[in-house]
Design an enzyme around this catalytic site. Structure first.
Site, PDB file in Angstrom:
ATOM      1  N   HIS A  40       1.315  -6.820  17.914  1.00  0.00           N
ATOM      2  CA  HIS A  40       0.330  -7.898  18.080  1.00  0.00           C
ATOM      3  C   HIS A  40      -0.411  -7.646  19.382  1.00  0.00           C
ATOM      4  CE1 HIS A  40       4.230  -9.476  16.610  1.00  0.00           C
ATOM      5  NE2 HIS A  40       3.489  -9.864  15.592  1.00  0.00           N
ATOM      6  N   LYS A  65       0.834  -1.210   0.000  1.00  0.00           N
ATOM      7  CA  LYS A  65       0.000   0.000   0.000  1.00  0.00           C
ATOM      8  C   LYS A  65       0.866   1.256   0.000  1.00  0.00           C
ATOM      9  CE  LYS A  65      -3.772  -2.327   2.424  1.00  0.00           C
ATOM     10  NZ  LYS A  65      -4.475  -2.457   3.705  1.00  0.00           N
TER      11      LYS A  65
END
Length: 135
Positions: free
Chosen positions: A116, A64
């Site tokens: 995470h 992206k």
């Protein structure tokens, strides 16, 4: 000068389900380079899922930031997410990918961070062009 930014998130539950299913190894061969798979081999359980999900998210975010997505000029195998000497995540692209993207590797910096936290892995990437060679 900033060329682009990218962000992506991956569901840890979804990635764990894929890894535990019959397409788990095929999925890993598709998204991870041989070096990344070697690193993954040292992990089990949740850490294995976090690693795979984090790399998946980082590669999506990098595509992206480069403005091309995955499929045409860039594949999962063109990108490797490793760690520098201090342990900070870093990204490298294959020479072929640099050529297809029309960018100069020596004048491009890729900044990446991965995190995470249940239930997600998340990655953010900034791609920067510099005036002087970074090598």
């Amino acid at each position: 000068m900033i060329i682009g930014i990218g962000h992506d998130m991956a569901s840890l539950t979804r990635i764990a389900s894929i890894l535990d299913g019959e397409i788990g190894e095929k999925f890993l061969r598709r998204i991870l380079t041989p070096g990344e798979r070697d690193t993954l081999a040292g992990f089990g359980g949740l850490r294995r899922t976090e690693y795979a999900a984090g790399r998946f998210a980082a590669k999506e975010a990098l595509s992206k930031a480069l403005g091309c997505g995955i499929g045409g000029e860039l594949s999962f195998q063109d990108m490797e997410i490793g760690r520098d000497a201090s342990g900070k995540p870093c990204a490298t692209l294959s020479a072929a990918a640099w050529g297809r993207l029309g960018k100069d590797a020596a004048r491009t910096r890729i900044h990446v961070t991965i995190t995470h936290e249940q239930p997600f892995a998340s990655a953010f990437v900034v791609v920067e062009e510099v005036k002087e060679s970074v090598n």
